[in-house]
Design a protein around this motif. Sequence first.
Motif, PDB file in Angstrom:
ATOM      1  N   ARG A   7       0.869  -1.161  -0.292  1.00  0.00           N
ATOM      2  CA  ARG A   7       0.171   0.291  -0.097  1.00  0.00           C
ATOM      3  C   ARG A   7       0.745   1.072   0.037  1.00  0.00           C
ATOM      4  NH1 ARG A   7      -2.892   0.745   5.307  1.00  0.00           N
ATOM      5  NH2 ARG A   7      -3.096   2.756   4.775  1.00  0.00           N
ATOM      6  N   THR A   8      -0.066   2.230  -0.461  1.00  0.00           N
ATOM      7  CA  THR A   8       0.875   3.876  -0.603  1.00  0.00           C
ATOM      8  C   THR A   8       1.049   4.555   0.569  1.00  0.00           C
ATOM      9  OG1 THR A   8       0.001   3.876  -2.998  1.00  0.00           O
ATOM     10  CG2 THR A   8       1.384   5.529  -1.084  1.00  0.00           C
ATOM     11  N   ILE A   9       2.332   4.548   1.032  1.00  0.00           N
ATOM     12  CA  ILE A   9       2.064   5.385   2.842  1.00  0.00           C
ATOM     13  C   ILE A   9       2.432   6.137   2.091  1.00  0.00           C
ATOM     14  CG2 ILE A   9       3.452   5.672   4.462  1.00  0.00           C
ATOM     15  CD1 ILE A   9       4.607   2.652   3.286  1.00  0.00           C
ATOM     16  N   THR A  18       0.271   9.518   4.779  1.00  0.00           N
ATOM     17  CA  THR A  18       0.410   9.976   5.999  1.00  0.00           C
ATOM     18  C   THR A  18       1.388   9.453   6.987  1.00  0.00           C
ATOM     19  OG1 THR A  18      -0.911   8.833   6.679  1.00  0.00           O
ATOM     20  CG2 THR A  18      -1.545  10.459   5.050  1.00  0.00           C
ATOM     21  N   ILE A  19       1.268   9.992   8.161  1.00  0.00           N
ATOM     22  CA  ILE A  19       2.068   9.802   8.892  1.00  0.00           C
ATOM     23  C   ILE A  19       1.757   7.992   9.978  1.00  0.00           C
ATOM     24  CG2 ILE A  19       2.802  10.189  12.100  1.00  0.00           C
ATOM     25  CD1 ILE A  19       2.561  13.153  10.387  1.00  0.00           C
ATOM     26  N   ALA A  20       0.158   8.124   9.456  1.00  0.00           N
ATOM     27  CA  ALA A  20      -0.639   7.253  10.148  1.00  0.00           C
ATOM     28  C   ALA A  20      -0.074   5.579   9.447  1.00  0.00           C
ATOM     29  CB  ALA A  20      -1.970   7.287  10.275  1.00  0.00           C
ATOM     30  N   ASP A  21      -0.109   6.234   8.045  1.00  0.00           N
ATOM     31  CA  ASP A  21       0.238   4.913   7.315  1.00  0.00           C
ATOM     32  C   ASP A  21       1.968   4.867   7.476  1.00  0.00           C
ATOM     33  OD1 ASP A  21      -1.749   5.542   5.329  1.00  0.00           O
ATOM     34  OD2 ASP A  21      -0.991   6.790   4.508  1.00  0.00           O
ATOM     35  N   LEU A  22       2.443   5.631   8.028  1.00  0.00           N
ATOM     36  CA  LEU A  22       3.916   5.376   8.087  1.00  0.00           C
ATOM     37  C   LEU A  22       4.245   4.048   9.874  1.00  0.00           C
ATOM     38  CD1 LEU A  22       7.292   5.146   7.729  1.00  0.00           C
ATOM     39  CD2 LEU A  22       7.047   7.401   8.664  1.00  0.00           C
ATOM     40  N   LYS A  23       2.931   4.901  10.626  1.00  0.00           N
ATOM     41  CA  LYS A  23       3.215   4.087  11.951  1.00  0.00           C
ATOM     42  C   LYS A  23       2.916   2.507  11.974  1.00  0.00           C
ATOM     43  CE  LYS A  23       3.274   8.501  14.763  1.00  0.00           C
ATOM     44  NZ  LYS A  23       1.990   8.870  16.160  1.00  0.00           N
ATOM     45  N   GLN A  24       2.083   2.278  11.102  1.00  0.00           N
ATOM     46  CA  GLN A  24       1.532   1.040  10.852  1.00  0.00           C
ATOM     47  C   GLN A  24       2.229  -0.217  10.400  1.00  0.00           C
ATOM     48  OE1 GLN A  24      -2.525   1.390   9.091  1.00  0.00           O
ATOM     49  NE2 GLN A  24      -2.969  -1.326   8.751  1.00  0.00           N
ATOM     50  N   ALA A  25       2.785   0.903   8.984  1.00  0.00           N
ATOM     51  CA  ALA A  25       4.293  -0.111   7.979  1.00  0.00           C
ATOM     52  C   ALA A  25       5.042  -0.654   8.779  1.00  0.00           C
ATOM     53  CB  ALA A  25       4.152   0.944   6.808  1.00  0.00           C
ATOM     54  N   ILE A  26       5.171   0.052  10.173  1.00  0.00           N
ATOM     55  CA  ILE A  26       6.822  -0.250  10.796  1.00  0.00           C
ATOM     56  C   ILE A  26       6.154  -0.730  12.382  1.00  0.00           C
ATOM     57  CG2 ILE A  26       7.764   1.616   9.687  1.00  0.00           C
ATOM     58  CD1 ILE A  26       8.168   3.634  11.870  1.00  0.00           C
ATOM     59  N   GLN A  27       5.544  -1.179  12.952  1.00  0.00           N
ATOM     60  CA  GLN A  27       5.182  -1.074  13.684  1.00  0.00           C
ATOM     61  C   GLN A  27       5.577  -2.300  14.293  1.00  0.00           C
ATOM     62  OE1 GLN A  27       0.432  -2.576  14.011  1.00  0.00           O
ATOM     63  NE2 GLN A  27       0.467  -2.214  16.351  1.00  0.00           N
ATOM     64  N   SER A  28       6.019  -2.937  13.619  1.00  0.00           N
ATOM     65  CA  SER A  28       6.725  -4.512  14.347  1.00  0.00           C
ATOM     66  C   SER A  28       7.907  -4.252  14.527  1.00  0.00           C
ATOM     67  CB  SER A  28       6.848  -5.398  12.962  1.00  0.00           C
ATOM     68  OG  SER A  28       7.288  -4.676  11.532  1.00  0.00           O
ATOM     69  N   CYS A  29       8.589  -3.180  14.000  1.00  0.00           N
ATOM     70  CA  CYS A  29      10.025  -3.281  14.330  1.00  0.00           C
ATOM     71  C   CYS A  29      10.308  -2.554  15.642  1.00  0.00           C
ATOM     72  CB  CYS A  29      10.739  -2.012  12.939  1.00  0.00           C
ATOM     73  SG  CYS A  29      10.714  -3.037  11.592  1.00  0.00           S
ATOM     74  N   VAL A  30       8.634  -1.898  15.889  1.00  0.00           N
ATOM     75  CA  VAL A  30       8.874  -0.210  17.076  1.00  0.00           C
ATOM     76  C   VAL A  30       9.522  -1.479  18.728  1.00  0.00           C
ATOM     77  CG1 VAL A  30       8.227   1.721  18.482  1.00  0.00           C
ATOM     78  CG2 VAL A  30       7.564   1.276  16.392  1.00  0.00           C
ATOM     79  N   PRO A  31       9.921  -1.085  19.126  1.00  0.00           N
ATOM     80  CA  PRO A  31      10.370  -1.438  20.413  1.00  0.00           C
ATOM     81  C   PRO A  31       9.170  -0.608  21.800  1.00  0.00           C
ATOM     82  CG  PRO A  31      12.419  -0.333  19.867  1.00  0.00           C
ATOM     83  CD  PRO A  31      11.308  -0.261  19.212  1.00  0.00           C
ATOM     84  N   ARG A  32       8.366  -2.239  22.509  1.00  0.00           N
ATOM     85  CA  ARG A  32       7.401  -2.021  23.293  1.00  0.00           C
ATOM     86  C   ARG A  32       8.079  -1.340  24.604  1.00  0.00           C
ATOM     87  NH1 ARG A  32       3.516  -6.792  24.412  1.00  0.00           N
ATOM     88  NH2 ARG A  32       3.370  -6.722  21.737  1.00  0.00           N
TER      89      ARG A  32
END
Length: 316
Positions: free
Chosen positions: A181-183, A185-199
């Motif tokens: 999917r095209t990225i 917005t900021i929300a698009d970016l956050k969703q795209a990299i969610q699995s990389c973000v340390p809890r």
Amino acid sequence: MSTTPDPTYHRPVMLAECLAALQLRPDGRYVDVTFGGGGHSAAILEQLGPDGHLYAFDQDADAEQQAQQLIRGPRGDRFTFIRANFSQLHDELGRRGALGLDGLLADLGVSSHQFDTPERGFSTRFDGPLDMRMNSEHGPSAADVVAQYSEAELHRIFGMYGEVTNARTLARTLAQARNARTIHTIADLKQAIQSCVPRGKENKYLAQVFQALRLEVNEEMEVLQALLTQSAQVLRPGGRLVVMSYHSLEDRLVKNYIGQGKFFGEAEKDLFGNVQRPFESVTRKPVTATEAELAQNNRARSAKLRVAERSSLMLS
């Protein structure tokens, strides 16, 4: 209409320290290369007499609107606003016969107004277009970088400019996500990299990612090097260089240039072993904000102020 900048637009960091470092003279000529909300410029202008002059740079259209308040003010004849990137410092000042300045101030980074405007895309706090351009009328946006850079290029900027620990994984994840999917917005970016973000470290991690994209979009490291090199050409001997940075990459360049006369590698020396550098450091360690200022302005927490004086060394 008010003739002073709106304090809610941007609160100037370490204002008193910057003014003291410049050693302002009523008849001096100065340049504020990062006008922003105009807080530093307005304070400098207050101390200039009829023979003094302040030049201010900013490439942002919103900053140009803010500058109108000083232009229309009682000291407007002592003020010149230049809508340009400060990498064009020497040419723009030379065109106006303004070389041989007494002081230069640079407050690097993003203004409070830019951070607080969702449409500019600088802040992780809001959703909005993935833009991050200092000049929103020119050049590729952060969305363009995300869409067009190769996985290897994304790995480079996240590692070098964001100092992200899992930069390779982040780049791969983002490259795969944009195929689905095209990225935009900021929300698009956050969703795209969610699995990389340390809890538990979401805010810090996203700030690093955003910093990397912003530095790349605006070529901030390159234009900072251009600014520092040209500062030696526009300041008279004895003129003051006052630079405030907000992250280690910027501060390292400033520190190296002041101390070594170059950005990387060993300093060059003359036949007598003396370091060849255009500036002499005034502050051995960077100046930081007081506890009182930190209580009022959280943005000052990461600020480091370095001050140097132009030497009489002739540059080729």
